[in-house]
Design an enzyme around this catalytic site. Structure first.
Site, PDB file in Angstrom:
ATOM      1  N   GLU A 154       0.799  -1.232   0.000  1.00  0.00           N
ATOM      2  CA  GLU A 154       0.000   0.000   0.000  1.00  0.00           C
ATOM      3  C   GLU A 154       0.827   1.275   0.000  1.00  0.00           C
ATOM      4  OE1 GLU A 154      -2.971   0.037   3.043  1.00  0.00           O
ATOM      5  OE2 GLU A 154      -4.071  -1.617   2.167  1.00  0.00           O
TER       6      GLU A 154
ATOM      7  N   GLU B 242      -5.489  -8.699   1.192  1.00  0.00           N
ATOM      8  CA  GLU B 242      -6.144  -8.331   2.457  1.00  0.00           C
ATOM      9  C   GLU B 242      -7.626  -8.098   2.201  1.00  0.00           C
ATOM     10  OE1 GLU B 242      -4.564  -4.968   4.628  1.00  0.00           O
ATOM     11  OE2 GLU B 242      -2.498  -5.642   4.365  1.00  0.00           O
TER      12      GLU B 242
HETATM   13  C1  PNW Z   1      -4.291  -1.693   5.513  1.00  0.00           C
HETATM   14  N1  PNW Z   1      -8.003   3.541   4.456  1.00  0.00           N
HETATM   15  O1  PNW Z   1      -4.295  -0.338   5.853  1.00  0.00           O
HETATM   16  C2  PNW Z   1      -2.927  -2.211   5.933  1.00  0.00           C
HETATM   17  O2  PNW Z   1      -2.249  -2.898   4.922  1.00  0.00           O
HETATM   18  C3  PNW Z   1      -2.953  -3.020   7.188  1.00  0.00           C
HETATM   19  O3  PNW Z   1      -1.674  -2.996   7.782  1.00  0.00           O
HETATM   20  C4  PNW Z   1      -4.046  -2.512   8.097  1.00  0.00           C
HETATM   21  O4  PNW Z   1      -4.001  -3.060   9.375  1.00  0.00           O
HETATM   22  C5  PNW Z   1      -5.363  -2.833   7.397  1.00  0.00           C
HETATM   23  O5  PNW Z   1      -5.388  -2.311   6.070  1.00  0.00           O
HETATM   24  C6  PNW Z   1      -6.583  -2.341   8.134  1.00  0.00           C
HETATM   25  O6  PNW Z   1      -6.608  -0.939   8.219  1.00  0.00           O
HETATM   26  C7  PNW Z   1      -5.276   0.579   5.496  1.00  0.00           C
HETATM   27  O7  PNW Z   1      -8.100   4.550   5.171  1.00  0.00           O
HETATM   28  C8  PNW Z   1      -5.365   1.716   6.257  1.00  0.00           C
HETATM   29  O8  PNW Z   1      -8.711   3.436   3.413  1.00  0.00           O
HETATM   30  C9  PNW Z   1      -6.260   2.704   5.913  1.00  0.00           C
HETATM   31  C10 PNW Z   1      -7.079   2.542   4.798  1.00  0.00           C
HETATM   32  C11 PNW Z   1      -6.988   1.385   4.034  1.00  0.00           C
HETATM   33  C12 PNW Z   1      -6.084   0.404   4.389  1.00  0.00           C
END
Ligand code: PNW
Length: 453
Positions: A172, A359
């Site tokens: 990401e 994920e």
């Molecule tokens: C991902 N958003 O993060 C990460 O790859 C993980 O480490 C994390 O724990 C998981 O998703 C859950 O949040 C994100 O704001 C963080 O759209 C924020 C966003 C999306 C993914």
């Protein structure tokens, strides 16, 4: 009374890869064990107000010391694949140069312990824990990070490539750079001008390129490599031709910063529109590195944006009404159709030949187990709805070959700390007891039967 169980009409392809995902900084703890240096998250999480409750990564799930038991549980749940990440500050604590053999050995033990249980490791090279020493040299906006990453990638592929055949370069890019250097909500907490963030994106793309190069050079013939992106998914309001066309156009624009250089080897018109014309400093051969062919595209898909064809003929963004259901993570609008359109648009717009869902899940503040059970029905139902949509995309010919639930167990949810839980296994952070949730037991059955049950 006679009854029949609903038929398993929702079978997945025989070769489909099912698994669970985690990331080193979110589960390992042992923040200074065996020669590890601080990551930007170790430093950032200690700043007052940076994380919910002031939570740090110091102990997390203590997975560093409990990996054998954790893998036993994973195997007991029937998992065949495990996506984990390597902590860069364990491998090269000084950011560049000397290898820390004690850090290297931890992942040797972890990989061997997975394989011993019949679990195939998928290894993410970088899941946000940049060594602080590299941030001290300027961090992602500086090219010094690219050179350091190139060495790091070489070292880990050389060390583990005999056993690890599935590699993910970075996790990401959009999230860690926008949050970390744009709005400052994530480590290292900087608020830089868009031009600076843009340069950081270019460097992250180069690191992806070095990851691919390292796997091709040292990973062996049977090794596969891809990027994990949180592509912004555009969902057509209605599944009719005009709205689908609008979703295509919007997908191309929203994801231009990463997928355009990677799949087209250029910063094209969508990129320039997205970055308001700011081109990063580009060196000779940068695009050769960035646009090397990959074997799959990893997508982390939680939600999506609604689009329709607007009055001007172009895509129109439709905001969710305020009372649209979300998980406890407010950004996570519960729209399972993201799992149909994400893979389909990645394949149709950018030509992704193989998509792996690296994920998928939902963040809730689950309550502790009662008599050994956690009935996280909301999570179970959302994952079920997402899998139904994923199955629909496969039926429509979209090349999806795997799915990883985020996350194996509750862990350090970045700025949201430990209360925000994504696990299919409950973690008691005081006692370190793990309890599979209802979602985990159900998912275990899905994996065993290779079908939606
Ligand atoms: C991902 N958003 O993060 C990460 O790859 C993980 O480490 C994390 O724990 C998981 O998703 C859950 O949040 C994100 O704001 C963080 O759209 C924020 C966003 C999306 C993914």
């Amino acid at each position: 009374m006679k009854f029949s169980v609903p038929s398993a009409s929702c079978q997945f392809p025989a070769s489909f890869a099912w698994g669970v995902a985690t990331a080193a900084p979110q589960i390992e703890g042992a923040f200074d064990a065996d020669g590890k240096s601080p990551s930007i998250w170790d430093v950032f999480s200690r700043k007052p107000g940076a994380t919910h409750n002031g939570d740090t990564l110091d102990v997390a799930c203590d997975h560093y010391h409990r990996y054998e038991a954790d893998l036993d549980l994973m195997a007991a749940l029937g998992m065949k694949h495990y996506r984990l990440s390597i902590a860069w500050p364990r491998i090269i604590p000084t950011g560049a140069g000397t290898l820390n053999t004690r850090g290297v050995d931890f992942y040797n033990r972890l990989i061997d312990a997975s394989l011993k249980r019949g679990i195939t490791p998928w290894v993410t090279m970088f899941h946000w824990d940049l060594p602080q020493v590299l941030e001290d040299k300027g961090g992602w906006p500086e090219r010094v990070v690219v050179d350091a990453f190139a060495d790091y990638a070489d070292e880990i592929v050389k060390a583990y490539g005999d056993r690890v055949k599935n590699w993910i370069t970075l996790n990401e890019i959009g999230v860690f750079l926008e949050n970390g250097y744009g709005v400052g909500r994530h480590a290292p907490g900087r608020k830089e001008k868009p031009e600076v963030v843009n340069q950081a994106f270019h460097h992250a793309m180069l690191c992806h390129g070095h990851g691919v190069r390292a796997v091709r050079e040292h990973g062996g013939k049977d090794a596969r490599v891809g990027l994990t992106d949180n592509s912004r998914v555009t969902i057509p309001l209605t599944e009719t031709a005009p709205d689908i066309e609008a979703a295509h156009e919007q997908f191309a624009r929203r994801n231009a910063r990463i997928l355009e250089p990677m799949y087209r080897g250029e910063y094209g018109k969508n990129y320039l529109a997205h970055t308001k014309g700011w081109l990063p400093k580009i060196a000779a051969n940068d695009f050769e590195l960035i646009a090397q062919p990959t074997d799959f595209l990893g997508l982390n898909i939680y939600s999506g944006e609604i689009v329709r064809r607007g009055a001007d003929g172009g895509p129109q963004h439709i905001a969710y009404p305020e009372n649209f259901p979300t998980a406890d993570s407010p950004w996570l609008k519960l729209n399972a159709r993201c799992m149909y359109w994400g893979p389909r648009l990645a394949a149709e717009v950018f030509g992704a030949k193989d998509v792996v869902i690296t994920e998928s899940g939902a963040g809730y503040n689950d309550l502790p187990p009662v008599k050994g059970e956690v009935f996280d029905i909301h999570r179970l139902e959302y994952i079920r709805a997402c899998l139904r949509e994923l199955r629909r995309s496969i039926a429509d010919g979209v090349p999806v070959s795997g799915y990883f639930a985020w996350s194996f167990m509750d862990n350090f949810e970045w700025a949201d700390g430990y209360d925000r839980r994504f696990g299919i296994v409950y973690t008691d952070f005081k006692t370190q007891v793990r309890t599979p949730k209802a979602s985990g037991r159900w998912y275990s059955q899905v994996v065993r039967e290779n079908a939606l049950v």
